[in-house]
Scaffold this motif. Structure first.
Motif, PDB file in Angstrom:
ATOM      1  N   GLY A 124       0.812  -1.213   0.000  1.00 28.84           N
ATOM      2  CA  GLY A 124       0.000   0.000   0.000  1.00 28.84           C
ATOM      3  C   GLY A 124       0.844   1.261   0.000  1.00 28.84           C
ATOM      4  N   VAL A 125       1.946   1.246   0.750  1.00 34.06           N
ATOM      5  CA  VAL A 125       2.814   2.416   0.817  1.00 34.06           C
ATOM      6  C   VAL A 125       3.388   2.741  -0.561  1.00 34.06           C
ATOM      7  CG1 VAL A 125       4.971   3.301   1.757  1.00 34.06           C
ATOM      8  CG2 VAL A 125       3.433   1.993   3.212  1.00 34.06           C
ATOM      9  N   VAL A 126       3.878   1.704  -1.235  1.00 35.89           N
ATOM     10  CA  VAL A 126       4.501   1.923  -2.541  1.00 35.89           C
ATOM     11  C   VAL A 126       3.449   2.344  -3.572  1.00 35.89           C
ATOM     12  CG1 VAL A 126       5.758   0.788  -4.410  1.00 35.89           C
ATOM     13  CG2 VAL A 126       6.392   0.342  -2.041  1.00 35.89           C
ATOM     14  N   ILE A 129       2.704   5.958  -2.958  1.00 37.25           N
ATOM     15  CA  ILE A 129       3.786   6.833  -3.436  1.00 37.25           C
ATOM     16  C   ILE A 129       3.694   6.989  -4.954  1.00 37.25           C
ATOM     17  CG2 ILE A 129       6.286   6.951  -3.789  1.00 37.25           C
ATOM     18  CD1 ILE A 129       6.659   5.718  -1.019  1.00 37.25           C
ATOM     19  N   MET A 130       3.497   5.840  -5.633  1.00 39.70           N
ATOM     20  CA  MET A 130       3.440   5.845  -7.091  1.00 39.70           C
ATOM     21  C   MET A 130       2.300   6.724  -7.595  1.00 39.70           C
ATOM     22  SD  MET A 130       3.862   2.291  -9.046  1.00 39.70           S
ATOM     23  CE  MET A 130       2.173   1.786  -8.936  1.00 39.70           C
ATOM     24  N   TRP A 131       1.092   6.484  -7.077  1.00 37.74           N
ATOM     25  CA  TRP A 131      -0.055   7.279  -7.526  1.00 37.74           C
ATOM     26  C   TRP A 131       0.080   8.737  -7.083  1.00 37.74           C
ATOM     27  CZ3 TRP A 131      -3.644   6.313 -11.087  1.00 37.74           C
ATOM     28  CH2 TRP A 131      -3.883   4.978 -11.446  1.00 37.74           C
ATOM     29  N   PHE A 133       2.753  10.488  -7.075  1.00 38.95           N
ATOM     30  CA  PHE A 133       3.508  11.137  -8.144  1.00 38.95           C
ATOM     31  C   PHE A 133       2.639  11.341  -9.373  1.00 38.95           C
ATOM     32  CE2 PHE A 133       7.291   9.750  -5.767  1.00 38.95           C
ATOM     33  CZ  PHE A 133       8.084  10.871  -5.899  1.00 38.95           C
ATOM     34  N   LEU A 134       1.840  10.302  -9.700  1.00 42.87           N
ATOM     35  CA  LEU A 134       1.004  10.400 -10.904  1.00 42.87           C
ATOM     36  C   LEU A 134      -0.044  11.505 -10.774  1.00 42.87           C
ATOM     37  CD1 LEU A 134       0.387   6.615 -11.686  1.00 42.87           C
ATOM     38  CD2 LEU A 134       1.794   8.201 -12.975  1.00 42.87           C
ATOM     39  N   VAL A 235       0.776   8.257   3.619  1.00 41.17           N
ATOM     40  CA  VAL A 235       1.686   8.636   2.536  1.00 41.17           C
ATOM     41  C   VAL A 235       1.205   9.918   1.861  1.00 41.17           C
ATOM     42  CG1 VAL A 235       2.522   7.979   0.246  1.00 41.17           C
ATOM     43  CG2 VAL A 235       2.517   6.306   2.092  1.00 41.17           C
ATOM     44  N   PHE A 239       1.943  14.507   0.033  1.00 44.80           N
ATOM     45  CA  PHE A 239       1.579  15.074  -1.264  1.00 44.80           C
ATOM     46  C   PHE A 239       0.521  16.165  -1.149  1.00 44.80           C
ATOM     47  CE2 PHE A 239       2.972  10.730  -2.500  1.00 44.80           C
ATOM     48  CZ  PHE A 239       3.980  11.082  -3.376  1.00 44.80           C
TER      49      PHE A 239
ATOM     50  N   TRP B  30       4.876   3.412 -15.963  1.00 48.27           N
ATOM     51  CA  TRP B  30       5.422   4.736 -15.654  1.00 48.27           C
ATOM     52  C   TRP B  30       6.575   4.613 -14.653  1.00 48.27           C
ATOM     53  CZ3 TRP B  30       5.565   7.115 -10.842  1.00 48.27           C
ATOM     54  CH2 TRP B  30       6.050   8.432 -10.850  1.00 48.27           C
ATOM     55  N   LEU B  31       6.381   3.759 -13.635  1.00 47.18           N
ATOM     56  CA  LEU B  31       7.417   3.595 -12.606  1.00 47.18           C
ATOM     57  C   LEU B  31       8.698   3.036 -13.222  1.00 47.18           C
ATOM     58  CD1 LEU B  31       8.083   3.766  -9.564  1.00 47.18           C
ATOM     59  CD2 LEU B  31       7.334   1.391  -9.382  1.00 47.18           C
ATOM     60  N   PHE B 213       2.494  -1.958   7.734  1.00 46.34           N
ATOM     61  CA  PHE B 213       3.070  -0.620   7.810  1.00 46.34           C
ATOM     62  C   PHE B 213       2.910  -0.014   9.199  1.00 46.34           C
ATOM     63  CE2 PHE B 213       2.302   4.018   7.120  1.00 46.34           C
ATOM     64  CZ  PHE B 213       3.614   4.341   6.834  1.00 46.34           C
ATOM     65  N   THR B 229       9.243  -0.905   3.315  1.00 45.86           N
ATOM     66  CA  THR B 229       8.092  -0.009   3.155  1.00 45.86           C
ATOM     67  C   THR B 229       8.238   1.229   4.035  1.00 45.86           C
ATOM     68  OG1 THR B 229       6.999  -1.430   4.754  1.00 45.86           O
ATOM     69  CG2 THR B 229       6.324  -1.672   2.476  1.00 45.86           C
ATOM     70  N   LEU B 232      11.057   3.533   2.642  1.00 45.62           N
ATOM     71  CA  LEU B 232      10.634   4.340   1.492  1.00 45.62           C
ATOM     72  C   LEU B 232       9.675   5.436   1.934  1.00 45.62           C
ATOM     73  CD1 LEU B 232      10.080   1.540  -1.174  1.00 45.62           C
ATOM     74  CD2 LEU B 232      11.836   3.315  -1.196  1.00 45.62           C
ATOM     75  N   TYR B 233       8.819   5.094   2.896  1.00 45.32           N
ATOM     76  CA  TYR B 233       7.875   6.094   3.394  1.00 45.32           C
ATOM     77  C   TYR B 233       8.622   7.274   4.009  1.00 45.32           C
ATOM     78  CZ  TYR B 233       5.015   8.387   6.881  1.00 45.32           C
ATOM     79  OH  TYR B 233       4.423   9.335   7.657  1.00 45.32           O
ATOM     80  N   ASN B 236      10.133   9.385   1.428  1.00 41.52           N
ATOM     81  CA  ASN B 236       9.129  10.156   0.694  1.00 41.52           C
ATOM     82  C   ASN B 236       8.684  11.390   1.478  1.00 41.52           C
ATOM     83  OD1 ASN B 236       7.451  10.351  -1.709  1.00 41.52           O
ATOM     84  ND2 ASN B 236       5.738  10.024  -0.297  1.00 41.52           N
ATOM     85  N   LEU B 250      11.685   6.401  -6.154  1.00 43.13           N
ATOM     86  CA  LEU B 250      11.079   5.703  -7.301  1.00 43.13           C
ATOM     87  C   LEU B 250      11.837   4.418  -7.635  1.00 43.13           C
ATOM     88  CD1 LEU B 250      10.119   8.756  -9.493  1.00 43.13           C
ATOM     89  CD2 LEU B 250       8.610   7.195  -8.265  1.00 43.13           C
ATOM     90  N   SER B 253      11.185   1.959  -4.926  1.00 42.50           N
ATOM     91  CA  SER B 253       9.850   1.367  -5.035  1.00 42.50           C
ATOM     92  C   SER B 253       9.850   0.226  -6.036  1.00 42.50           C
ATOM     93  CB  SER B 253       8.829   2.408  -5.477  1.00 42.50           C
ATOM     94  OG  SER B 253       8.707   3.416  -4.509  1.00 42.50           O
ATOM     95  N   ILE B 257       9.168  -3.908  -5.168  1.00 42.37           N
ATOM     96  CA  ILE B 257       8.029  -4.724  -5.588  1.00 42.37           C
ATOM     97  C   ILE B 257       8.435  -5.856  -6.524  1.00 42.37           C
ATOM     98  CG2 ILE B 257       6.324  -2.907  -5.251  1.00 42.37           C
ATOM     99  CD1 ILE B 257       6.279  -2.392  -8.199  1.00 42.37           C
TER     100      ILE B 257
END
Lengths: 293, 281
Positions: A124-126, A129-131, A133-134, A235, A239, B30-31, B213, B229, B232-233, B236, B250, B253, B257
């Motif tokens: 969920g964290v990743v 983060i990804m969305w 940015f999107l 997260v 943003f 995209w990633l 988490f 996780t 990275l959090y 971020n 990025l 991440s 995964i």
């Protein structure tokens, strides 16, 4: 062999099988719950500003705070609103794609199954983060969209997160429903097909009623997940300033415990656990009557 | 008439699935693309297509950043997750097996408590667990995250179903007549029959712990104990002060995964069959 109320056979072996799990379950499931309940009954008191803090029994004082805590109940309302919209949308999509996979109309079913399930492996964290940015106005590949609608603004950000949760779990739910569909013997459809029922009719009148148990299970898990929403909003706080430290019930628990006000946080935790339990258990009981065979 | 209609439904079905696949795969695409770009090209170039291929440099930067703390996080995640899922699957298998194959006093109660445990989500326990561990002064340790992660009530529930479906009672009787002890029968015969189901339990336990988490967030203060996780959090949250972290988040991440996706691809038949079981029974 099947004596009525005979002495239990294989006592030692049963103890060997059950105790390791039982002990850990008691230590890390039951005990914490009990301890949280106890903690929630205490309040911290100081004689004056400089005196050391002292924990004294306060009865239901903390629960009084919980029930009069506006932000907490707003956060509960928020996740309920989130769940009422997001869970049906996600499960509807999962059902639709599962039925399409099962209809025989789709080629490359294996590819679609794998592709749709893949986000489940993304934490969920990743995913957040990804969305995140999107969604952000200047980094997104969809600048025409993100620069006209601020997806991270107070009005929209809840649904932006709903999209993240849907993205992660829709394929997982699809697989549950799809494997349930596979277990239904195909002869059931034959008669309908001979009567001239098309794929849509068969899906609507036969498959969907039969697949109800899977929908119940996925709904219960989704309800639990919704009430526990934490990683995504936590997260998204990086943003979007619209996501406050009390945005969801679990965020409230976390921020209350980092004040630190453990007694109040414990009371929040207990209320939240009870609410989750009541909702999911109630839904299960409402739809199922079968217990241990 | 019939075939034209079916051509229409086929096209419509494929169209729906295609749009949906696009939605699912686009963020990952995209990633992947973003992880191959260097800092300057990250914003100036087409976000959905490759520019100069800087993936190797990015990975090198990630792995050496702050004495390779990212690798440590990945190692921690593997230790927490692999260890907890292995132990958890074994314990769940034993307990579920006993629930399915033996009649003993308290069996119904135990089953109902475990089922209740399925409905109490892990996150609701994080704070109570923190209070317990701080009572014994063990927060901010490996064990504070590892031990609670072992307990998997849903695994017990599934193991009970698998044991009922895959281990015939006659076989256990036969083993008894042959003089094999109950525990030995479990490890030499029953657990093998249950094996495909156990892989499923392991897989889902693994994902649950890998994704957890709140528990590490609440328990751990020392960055060197973080799972990936949480690491990275925290990066971020610092992106605004330290912009160079954006690229690292990025690439990190993507690397975090990749192992899970590969594991799921390799173990397809287990999760495909296993996921249905929970709903069917």
């Amino acid at each position: 062999m099947k004596a009525r109320k005979a002495r239990t056979a294989h006592k030692g072996a049963i103890a060997f099988f059950v105790l390791p799990f039982g002990v850990l379950f008691a230590l890390f499931f039951v005990l914490p719950v009990g301890y949280a309940v106890v903690q929630s009954l205490y309040v911290v008191e100081r004689a004056d500003m400089f005196a050391p803090a002292k924990e004294v029994f306060g009865g239901l004082t903390q629960y009084g705070y919980v029930f009069s805590d506006g932000p907490f109940w707003r956060s509960v309302g928020r996740v309920l609103l989130f769940g009422v919209v997001q869970v049906p949308v996600m499960l509807g999509l999962a059902l639709l794609t599962a039925l399409l996979l099962d209809s025989g109309l789709v080629k490359a079913g294996r590819f679609f199954r794998l592709a749709f399930f893949m986000p489940y492996a993304v934490p969920g964290v990743v995913a957040a983060i990804m969305w995140g940015f999107l969604y952000s106005p200047n980094l997104s590949p969809f600048t025409s969209l993100t620069q006209s609608v601020d997806l991270l603004s107070a009005d929209v950000v809840l649904w932006a997160m709903a999209n993240v949760v849907t993205w992660v779990y829709v394929g997982y739910n699809m697989i549950i429903i799809y494997s349930y569909l596979l277990s239904i013997p195909t002869e059931i459809y034959e008669a309908a097909r001979l009567d001239g029922a098309g794929p849509v009719r068969i899906a609507w009148s036969i498959k969907i009623p039969l697949v109800m148990p899977a929908l119940v299970l996925t709904t219960v898990f989704s309800i639990i997940g919704t009430l526990q929403l934490l990683a995504e909003p936590q997260v998204f706080r990086s943003f979007s300033s619209a996501v406050s430290s009390t945005y969801t019930p679990n965020l409230t628990v976390y921020s209350t415990s980092s004040i630190p006000n453990f007694n109040l946080a414990a009371a929040f935790s207990v209320v939240l656990a009870l609410a989750t339990f009541a909702l999911s258990f109630g839904f299960l009981k409402l739809t199922q009557r079968k217990g241990l065979r | 008439m019939r075939s034209r209609e079916s051509l229409f439904s086929r096209t419509a079905a494929m169209l729906v699935m295609g749009v949906f696949a696009f939605y699912i795969l686009l963020p990952v695409w995209w990633l992947i693309v973003a992880a191959t770009k260097d800092r300057e090209q990250f914003t100036g170039t087409n976000p959905l297509w490759f520019a100069d291929f800087a993936f190797v440099d990015n990975v090198r930067e990630l792995l050496t950043y702050r004495d390779g703390v990212f690798l440590r996080w990945m190692g921690n995640s593997i230790a927490y997750t692999g260890g907890a899922a292995l132990c958890g699957t074994l314990l769940a298998a034993m307990c579920g097996y006993a629930l399915s194959k033996y009649r003993f006093p308290g069996r119904e109660t135990l089953f109902n408590i475990v089922l209740g445990g399925v409905l109490v989500p892990a996150t609701a326990l994080a704070l109570p667990l923190f209070l317990i561990f701080s009572y014994v002064g063990a927060t901010n340790t490996f064990w504070a995250v590892f031990l609670p992660s072992i307990v998997n009530p849903f695994g017990v529930y599934l193991a009970q179903i698998y044991a009922g479906a895959s281990v015939p009672d006659e076989l256990l009787e036969a083993a008894r007549i042959d003089g094999s002890g109950e525990v030995r029968t479990f490890f030499t015969v029953s657990s093998r029959l249950m094996f495909p189901g156990l892989v499923t339990i392991f897989l889902f336990h693994f994902v649950a712990v890998w994704n957890s988490f709140l528990l590490p967030l609440i328990m751990l203060g020392d960055e060197r104990l973080f799972p990936v996780t949480l690491g990275l959090y925290t990066w971020n949250t610092q992106v605004n002060q330290l912009p160079e972290l954006r690229g690292l988040v990025l690439v990190g991440s993507l690397l975090s995964i990749a192992p899970l996706i590969v594991a799921f691809l390799l173990l397809q038949r287990f999760w495909r069959n296993g996921l249905g079981t929970g709903a069917i029974k």
